[in-house]
Motif scaffolding. Structure first.
Motif, PDB file in Angstrom:
ATOM      1  N   TYR A  43       0.806  -1.218   0.000  1.00 47.59           N
ATOM      2  CA  TYR A  43       0.000   0.000   0.000  1.00 47.59           C
ATOM      3  C   TYR A  43       0.841   1.270   0.000  1.00 47.59           C
ATOM      4  CZ  TYR A  43      -3.663  -3.301   1.212  1.00 47.59           C
ATOM      5  OH  TYR A  43      -4.531  -4.364   1.205  1.00 47.59           O
ATOM      6  N   ASN A  44       2.154   1.126   0.102  1.00 44.42           N
ATOM      7  CA  ASN A  44       3.048   2.286   0.117  1.00 44.42           C
ATOM      8  C   ASN A  44       3.623   2.485  -1.285  1.00 44.42           C
ATOM      9  OD1 ASN A  44       5.394   4.023   0.476  1.00 44.42           O
ATOM     10  ND2 ASN A  44       5.193   3.623   2.671  1.00 44.42           N
ATOM     11  N   VAL A  45       3.490   3.699  -1.825  1.00 42.81           N
ATOM     12  CA  VAL A  45       3.924   3.938  -3.205  1.00 42.81           C
ATOM     13  C   VAL A  45       5.424   4.189  -3.313  1.00 42.81           C
ATOM     14  CG1 VAL A  45       1.655   4.742  -3.934  1.00 42.81           C
ATOM     15  CG2 VAL A  45       3.332   6.402  -3.082  1.00 42.81           C
ATOM     16  N   THR A  46       6.137   4.283  -2.183  1.00 41.80           N
ATOM     17  CA  THR A  46       7.609   4.239  -2.188  1.00 41.80           C
ATOM     18  C   THR A  46       8.026   3.099  -1.249  1.00 41.80           C
ATOM     19  OG1 THR A  46       7.684   5.945  -0.463  1.00 41.80           O
ATOM     20  CG2 THR A  46       8.009   6.661  -2.738  1.00 41.80           C
ATOM     21  N   VAL A  92       5.698  10.707   2.753  1.00 36.43           N
ATOM     22  CA  VAL A  92       4.740  11.104   3.787  1.00 36.43           C
ATOM     23  C   VAL A  92       4.040   9.874   4.358  1.00 36.43           C
ATOM     24  CG1 VAL A  92       2.658  12.427   4.289  1.00 36.43           C
ATOM     25  CG2 VAL A  92       4.382  13.384   2.748  1.00 36.43           C
ATOM     26  N   GLN A  93       3.656   8.939   3.489  1.00 38.65           N
ATOM     27  CA  GLN A  93       3.047   7.694   3.958  1.00 38.65           C
ATOM     28  C   GLN A  93       3.973   6.984   4.939  1.00 38.65           C
ATOM     29  OE1 GLN A  93       2.338   5.756   0.161  1.00 38.65           O
ATOM     30  NE2 GLN A  93       0.116   5.971   0.391  1.00 38.65           N
ATOM     31  N   MET A 124      12.270  17.076   3.725  1.00 43.32           N
ATOM     32  CA  MET A 124      12.328  17.356   2.293  1.00 43.32           C
ATOM     33  C   MET A 124      10.958  17.713   1.741  1.00 43.32           C
ATOM     34  SD  MET A 124      15.101  14.530   0.941  1.00 43.32           S
ATOM     35  CE  MET A 124      15.034  15.153  -0.731  1.00 43.32           C
ATOM     36  N   VAL A 125       9.915  17.047   2.252  1.00 44.37           N
ATOM     37  CA  VAL A 125       8.560  17.357   1.793  1.00 44.37           C
ATOM     38  C   VAL A 125       8.132  18.732   2.290  1.00 44.37           C
ATOM     39  CG1 VAL A 125       6.153  16.629   1.832  1.00 44.37           C
ATOM     40  CG2 VAL A 125       7.962  14.914   1.727  1.00 44.37           C
TER      41      VAL A 125
END
Length: 231
Positions: A43-46, A92-93, A124-125
């Motif tokens: 479920y994590n895109v990174t 962020v996730q 960084m975000v």
């Protein structure tokens, strides 16, 4: 940017035995270890960066190898924006997941890696999100200064903070990139210098887009096409 990350930041973190957020290519694991830490988060895109964080929390050390990986980076904005959006959203996730119990995370990572986690995943975000506001504020205050309007102590201090943040950010970005490049790679570096403000504004757009997606489509995976490099 890729050179700074894979030749500079990651080897430096590895040498200090600190948290190492993994890149998306040429990762090698012992299967037993991968299964022990829970494998990939679907479920994590990174998921690679998240996995690097979990490996560190379980006490495993990650190192870098010198053999290069040849990968085609995005060549146009249409490809680059979704990729950078995905990176920001995934960071962020990862930060939200691992900060559910910050005291436990800090005790498992150690203070050094915990600080690195805050810088890489949150800092960084946040810097990308805040950058347009720094630019706008600096321009407005510079215009007031140019028109010889009294600024007062508070506005003067704000102007100094804005200019210092922008200058230091650009300088650090460019110096790290320059030191990581080799020989012919440094040709036309002046173009990077000239376009850095534009690039950072594009990163800000991607960061805000990532926050929007995190709320509306948290698990949307915008796959970046990676054509095989020529030669």
């Amino acid at each position: 940017e890729y050179a700074a990350l894979f030749r500079g930041i990651l080897p430096w973190l590895s040498s200090l035995r600190l948290l190492l957020p993994l890149g998306g290519t040429s990762n090698h694991f012992r299967r037993a270890v991968l299964e022990k830490v829970g494998g990939w988060d679907p479920y994590n895109v990174t998921e690679d960066a998240d996995l690097g964080l979990r490996l560190a929390r379980f006490g495993y050390r990650t190192e870098t190898i010198s053999t290069p990986t040849f990968e085609a980076a995005p060549l146009d904005i249409r490809t680059w924006i979704p990729q950078r959006t995905r990176w920001f959203k995934g960071w962020v996730q990862s930060w939200l997941v691992h900060m559910r119990n910050p005291w436990r995370t800090a005790s498992e990572l150690g203070i050094g890696s915990f600080i690195i986690m805050q810088i890489l995943f949150a800092g960084m975000v946040l810097s990308a999100l805040a950058h347009p506001f720094l630019i706008v504020t600096a321009f407005v205050l510079a215009a007031e200064l140019f028109m010889d309007r009294p600024m007062g102590v508070l506005k003067s201090l704000l102007f100094a903070v804005d200019v210092t943040n922008i200058a230091c950010g650009y300088t650090a970005f460019l110096l790290l990139g320059w030191q990581s490049l080799r020989g012919a790679e440094r040709l036309r570096f002046w173009r990077v210098v000239m376009l850095t403000p534009v690039y950072w504004l594009l990163m800000s757009f991607a960061a805000w887009r990532a926050i929007w997606q995190l709320v509306r489509q948290p698990h949307l995976w915008e796959k970046t096409p990676h054509p095989a490099p020529k030669g």
